[in-house]
Scaffold this active site. Structure first.
Site, short mmCIF file in Angstrom:
data_model
loop_
_atom_site.label_atom_id
_atom_site.label_comp_id
_atom_site.label_asym_id
_atom_site.label_seq_id
_atom_site.Cartn_x
_atom_site.Cartn_y
_atom_site.Cartn_z
N PRO A 163 0.76 -1.26 0.00
CG PRO A 163 0.00 -0.94 2.18
CD PRO A 163 0.69 -1.93 1.29
CB CYS A 164 3.14 2.83 -2.40
SG CYS A 164 2.37 2.43 -3.97
#
Length: 164
Positions: free
Chosen positions: A131-132
């Protein structure tokens, strides 16, 4: 002879997701159309949805609001620094955000390394599942996302970080 790369395309609210896997079945990338540095299908790749069934199910559950944490096997290749940064992304809980500076601190990098951290995050080969999109600027700004800022907003809205 090199090992083949397997691929499939999965429909989703961010557009068709391009997934690649190693011959051993580990997910190696997840890209969206027009992604900066995203992968594109090559002639020597093999289209086969088989290795992606679990990823497809988990992505569908995530987008349906039924899954908050991916449990997939993946294999990425990056420098030791990038791998550290990418691993730190895995610890950001669903529905929350952290800053680039916080990621730098988590991996033991100096504050001056924030730009390098941003570069590593921008090179994340596994959008959505790693989850950047949960990393924001120090001032709360929704800075940068290889998949496009509109997709980052959609993901953060989906997770309840931003109002719908």
């Amino acid at each position: 002879m090199t090992c083949p790369t397997y691929w499939t395309s999965v429909p989703g609210p961010l557009g068709p997701l391009l997934l690649t896997a190693a011959p051993t079945g580990e997910l190696t990338s997840l890209s969206v159309p027009g992604q900066k540095g995203g992968r594109v299908v090559r002639d020597d790749w093999r289209r086969d949805p088989g290795p992606f069934r679990e990823a497809e199910e988990q992505l569908a559950a995530y987008f349906a609001g039924e899954l908050k944490e991916f449990r997939l096997t993946w294999r990425t290749e990056g420098t030791a620094f990038r791998e550290k940064v990418w691993a730190a992304l895995d610890d950001i809980p669903y529905g929350s955000t952290v800053t680039y500076g916080e990621i730098a601190a988590r991996i033991g990098a100096p504050r001056a390394a924030v730009r390098a951290v941003g570069g590593a995050i921008g090179a994340n080969p596994l959008l959505v599942v790693r989850p950047c999109h949960r990393v924001i600027g120090a001032d709360g700004a929704l800075t940068g996302y290889a998949g496009g800022l509109d997709r980052k907003i959609r993901l953060l809205t989906h997770e309840g970080v931003l109002p719908s």
